[in-house]
Design a protein around this motif. Structure first.
Motif, short mmCIF file in Angstrom:
data_model
loop_
_atom_site.label_atom_id
_atom_site.label_comp_id
_atom_site.label_asym_id
_atom_site.label_seq_id
_atom_site.Cartn_x
_atom_site.Cartn_y
_atom_site.Cartn_z
N TRP A 183 0.80 -1.23 -0.09
CA TRP A 183 0.17 -0.03 0.03
C TRP A 183 0.90 1.40 -0.02
CZ3 TRP A 183 0.17 3.75 3.90
CH2 TRP A 183 0.90 3.20 5.37
N ILE A 184 2.07 1.21 0.51
CA ILE A 184 3.01 2.13 0.65
C ILE A 184 3.47 2.49 -0.84
CG2 ILE A 184 5.12 3.18 1.31
CD1 ILE A 184 4.89 1.80 3.96
N SER A 185 3.68 1.65 -1.64
CA SER A 185 4.37 1.91 -3.18
C SER A 185 3.08 2.37 -3.93
CB SER A 185 4.98 0.91 -3.38
OG SER A 185 5.94 0.28 -2.88
N GLY A 186 1.88 1.94 -3.72
CA GLY A 186 0.90 2.07 -4.35
C GLY A 186 0.37 3.67 -4.06
N LEU A 187 0.66 3.99 -2.59
CA LEU A 187 0.23 5.55 -2.31
C LEU A 187 1.10 6.54 -2.90
CD1 LEU A 187 -1.83 7.15 -0.63
CD2 LEU A 187 -0.33 6.80 1.37
N VAL A 188 2.40 6.10 -2.92
CA VAL A 188 3.36 6.88 -3.32
C VAL A 188 3.26 7.32 -4.75
CG1 VAL A 188 5.80 7.27 -3.71
CG2 VAL A 188 5.12 6.53 -1.51
N SER A 189 3.03 6.28 -5.52
CA SER A 189 2.92 6.04 -6.99
C SER A 189 1.59 7.08 -7.44
CB SER A 189 3.08 4.83 -7.42
OG SER A 189 1.82 4.09 -7.32
N GLY A 190 0.63 6.88 -6.67
CA GLY A 190 -0.66 7.72 -6.98
C GLY A 190 -0.41 9.00 -6.77
N LEU A 191 0.44 9.29 -5.51
CA LEU A 191 0.53 10.77 -5.13
C LEU A 191 1.56 11.49 -6.22
CD1 LEU A 191 0.84 10.53 -1.32
CD2 LEU A 191 -0.98 11.67 -2.35
N LEU A 192 2.42 10.71 -6.47
CA LEU A 192 3.69 11.32 -7.49
C LEU A 192 2.67 11.62 -9.03
CD1 LEU A 192 6.79 9.05 -6.86
CD2 LEU A 192 6.46 11.64 -6.50
N GLY A 193 1.91 10.70 -9.31
CA GLY A 193 0.85 10.70 -10.50
C GLY A 193 0.09 12.00 -10.46
N ALA A 194 -0.41 12.37 -9.16
CA ALA A 194 -1.32 13.62 -8.98
C ALA A 194 -0.42 14.87 -8.97
CB ALA A 194 -2.01 13.55 -7.63
N PHE A 195 0.75 14.69 -8.36
CA PHE A 195 1.61 16.06 -8.34
C PHE A 195 2.21 16.27 -9.83
CE2 PHE A 195 5.91 17.90 -6.91
CZ PHE A 195 4.96 18.98 -6.22
N SER A 196 2.27 15.20 -10.45
CA SER A 196 2.62 15.15 -11.84
C SER A 196 1.58 16.11 -12.69
CB SER A 196 2.98 14.02 -12.63
OG SER A 196 3.28 14.03 -14.25
N GLY A 197 0.53 15.59 -12.52
CA GLY A 197 -0.82 16.35 -12.87
C GLY A 197 -0.80 17.87 -12.57
N VAL A 198 -0.52 18.30 -11.40
CA VAL A 198 -0.54 19.42 -10.99
C VAL A 198 0.51 20.36 -11.93
CG1 VAL A 198 -0.21 21.11 -9.16
CG2 VAL A 198 -1.56 19.00 -8.57
N ALA A 199 1.73 19.54 -11.84
CA ALA A 199 2.82 20.29 -12.66
C ALA A 199 2.36 20.47 -14.19
CB ALA A 199 4.13 19.38 -12.59
N ASN A 200 1.58 19.47 -14.63
CA ASN A 200 1.32 19.53 -16.17
C ASN A 200 0.43 20.84 -16.32
OD1 ASN A 200 1.82 17.59 -18.13
ND2 ASN A 200 1.75 16.27 -16.31
N LEU A 201 -0.61 21.04 -15.37
CA LEU A 201 -1.37 22.22 -15.47
C LEU A 201 -0.68 23.63 -15.17
CD1 LEU A 201 -4.46 22.90 -15.70
CD2 LEU A 201 -4.73 22.69 -13.14
N GLY A 202 0.28 23.33 -14.26
CA GLY A 202 1.15 24.48 -14.19
C GLY A 202 1.56 24.88 -15.43
N LEU A 203 2.36 24.28 -16.44
CA LEU A 203 2.76 24.46 -17.72
C LEU A 203 1.52 25.22 -18.32
CD1 LEU A 203 4.47 21.09 -18.50
CD2 LEU A 203 5.58 23.27 -17.95
N ALA A 258 10.86 25.83 -17.46
CA ALA A 258 11.80 24.84 -17.20
C ALA A 258 11.61 24.03 -15.98
CB ALA A 258 13.39 25.46 -17.32
N GLY A 259 11.54 24.60 -14.80
CA GLY A 259 11.30 23.76 -13.68
C GLY A 259 10.21 22.96 -13.73
N ALA A 260 8.96 23.58 -14.31
CA ALA A 260 7.86 22.57 -14.18
C ALA A 260 8.12 21.59 -15.12
CB ALA A 260 6.64 23.45 -14.81
N CYS A 261 8.81 21.56 -16.06
CA CYS A 261 9.16 20.50 -17.34
C CYS A 261 9.94 19.46 -16.50
CB CYS A 261 9.57 21.04 -18.50
SG CYS A 261 8.86 22.05 -19.43
#
Length: 547
Positions: A12-32, A55-58
């Motif tokens: 569950w830890i790896s699943g939660l971390v990967s999900g949060l990282l995916g969500a964080f990637s989505g926020v960074a995409n929207l930041g672009l 560049a930082g967002a990329c």
């Protein structure tokens, strides 16, 4: 939901971390997107830091996406391995009659196809999390530009998703049927491989099999799969189209209703166009999730079918036995036919050091008797006693360790498993059985390719001899041997086994070797009679008349 629980159960830890990282990637995409919008519509004098922020967002998008995917690839593969292990454990511990009724084709389809479908869906989980977060943050950003426009966008997207899910439910009916039909296709493919010699030897049989059996089964599965996939594809395209319909309404209808600034309109169009990508990703992932859910349901159904675990063995093979007795044992095969075959009642006693031959016609119940004797089948009625004690479910797995068996259709592994043998003993049996070219003494590998049936049986006997159990059971071992090896089996191997204290039960039709046995029993229509001389005389008359 079940699929995500399976994922989290592995880690569950790896699943939660990967999900949060995916969500964080989505926020960074929207930041672009926000940075691009600001660069297009903002004050040029305030754009000095935008390149660095962009560049930082990329970099952030790249790092979070790669890390999330790497984590989930490892997690999905671990989940697949766990599913296979759990299913294999259930298969190994399930009663043999249950496995025979389920069929090997269903087991293989679940172990390979269903597990792969689950793994594929789970591998895309971080991307789905990223896309979901992009959609959520995108709608929030739209709301900051104009609340009414955000509300209209949510309505249009909701209608699109609802219609897609409705189409997916219709597609499910056909996809579930396709998965059921796949079991039949796998069954017929196995039949083709196992029966290739028979098909090659009879052109009409081959044509009948291909055109009347294999192709109809494949066509039925393909028909259901095509219909289900087409419905999914239509629903996907229809759901995605609603976003473009929303853009059209925004561009052409909204300015007629209310005043909207060019900057706001540009931001909306740009954001909605970008949101079509994550929405398309989610809509594209849902069919994979749907297929994985069907696979989970199939595995659960199969698990329930074979979820009758037997008591596990102590992993210590018994070194001897004092007595073995079958008392009034009966066994009947499950069938709707009132005249289905039944064995028994059977009364049989085995003593250490004896050689027992069991004779009888085809279909008389000899192999069924051997499976009852070795504990592979559980008697419907009667008692099986080992050293004077009943063989109950608690000791049946241990009881089975008494036997080294070679059945007619027994499987031969390509290596020696579960034995620790000295080189001298291995070389003795290899030489006696003439298998010098089929065994690698150094590695214990068995060269199982391109074996005749006789060689297959000889290698199986080699493994049984090295297994060194108190009781040996041979199911028509000599039926496919040439006269020389028949003589070796009856005149050398069986006496040697008896000399070292082993008990032998051999199903055989070779009446001219009956003198080797201490007893000969006859099975006739499921009944066992002690008729040593009578069995020999009867078979002699049959062979004489046939000659």
């Amino acid at each position: 939901m079940k699929l995500l629980l399976i994922l989290l159960r592995s880690s569950w830890i790896s699943g939660l971390v990967s999900g949060l990282l995916g969500a964080f990637s989505g926020v960074a995409n929207l930041g672009l997107i926000m940075l691009i919008h600001h660069a297009l519509t903002g004050d040029p004098s305030e754009a000095g830091s935008l390149p660095y922020l962009f560049a930082g967002a990329c970099v952030l998008v790249l790092v979070t996406q790669v890390t999330a995917k790497c984590l989930l690839v490892q997690l999905s593969q671990a989940t697949a391995a766990r599913l296979r292990y759990e299913l294999c454990t259930k298969i190994i511990s399930a009663p043999l009659p249950t496995l025979e009724s389920v069929g090997s084709h269903r087991l293989l389809a679940a172990l390979i196809n269903d597990v792969n479908a689950i793994t594929s869906a789970l591998s895309a989980f971080p991307g789905a999390c990223a896309n979901a977060m992009v959609l959520v943050c995108g709608l929030v950003y739209l709301a900051t530009l104009s609340v009414p426009l955000a509300g209209g966008t949510i309505v249009m997207a909701g209608i699109g998703v609802f219609t897609f899910m409705t189409g997916l439910r219709f597609a499910n009916r056909h996809l579930r049927q396709a998965r059921e039909d796949q079991d039949e296709v796998v069954k017929q493919l196995r039949a083709m491989i196992d029966g290739i010699k028979e098909l090659k030897g009879n052109n009409m049989r081959c044509l009948d099999f291909v055109y009347d059996v294999l192709l109809p089964a494949d066509t039925k599965m393909r028909h259901s799969l095509i219909i289900g996939s087409n419905i999914q594809g239509f629903a996907h395209s229809w759901g995605r189209l609603f976003l473009f319909i929303g853009i059209g309404l925004l561009l052409f209808a909204w300015p007629q209703i209310a005043t909207v600034s060019t900057a706001t309109l540009t931001g909306y169009v740009l954001t909605i166009l970008y949101l079509t990508y994550p929405l398309d990703g989610i809509l594209g992932w849902l069919p994979a999730m749907n297929g994985a859910s069907i696979a989970v349901a199939k595995i659960e159904k199969l698990g329930l079918m074979i979820d009758q675990p037997e008591q596990q063995t102590s992993h210590v093979a018994p070194t001897k036995f004092d007595s073995l007795e079958m008392r009034n044992v009966t066994y009947r095969y499950d069938s709707t036919d009132d005249e289905c075959f039944a064995l028994g009642p059977v009364d049989l006693t085995l003593s250490p050091g004896e050689i027992l031959f069991i004779a009888g016609g085809n279909g008389s119940g000899k192999t069924t008797l051997a499976k009852l004797l070795t504990g592979l089948y559980v008697p419907d009625t009667g008692q099986l006693c080992w050293n004077g004690r009943d063989v109950t479910s608690k000791v049946r797995a241990d009881y089975r360790q008494l036997f080294s068996t070679v059945f007619v259709e027994g499987h031969l592994f390509d290596r020696l498993l579960g034995v620790d043998v000295t080189p001298g003993k291995l070389e003795h049996w290899i030489s006696l059985l003439g298998m010098e070219e089929k065994v690698d003494v150094q590695t214990g590998r068995l060269l199982t390719q391109e074996l005749s049936r006789g060689q297959h049986k000889r290698l199986a006997l080699l493994v049984a001899a090295l297994d060194d159990r108190p009781i040996f059971v041979f199911d028509e071992w000599a039926a496919e041997q040439d006269p020389g090896f028949k003589d070796i089996f009856y005149q050398q191997i069986l006496p040697e086994l008896r000399r070292i204290g082993k008990t032998v039960v051999a199903i055989t039709h070779d009446d001219r070797y009956f003198s080797v046995a201490t007893r000969v029993l006859m099975v006739v229509d499921g009944r066992l009679t002690d008729a040593t001389q009578k069995a020999a005389d009867s078979l002699h008359v049959i062979h004489r008349d046939a000659a």
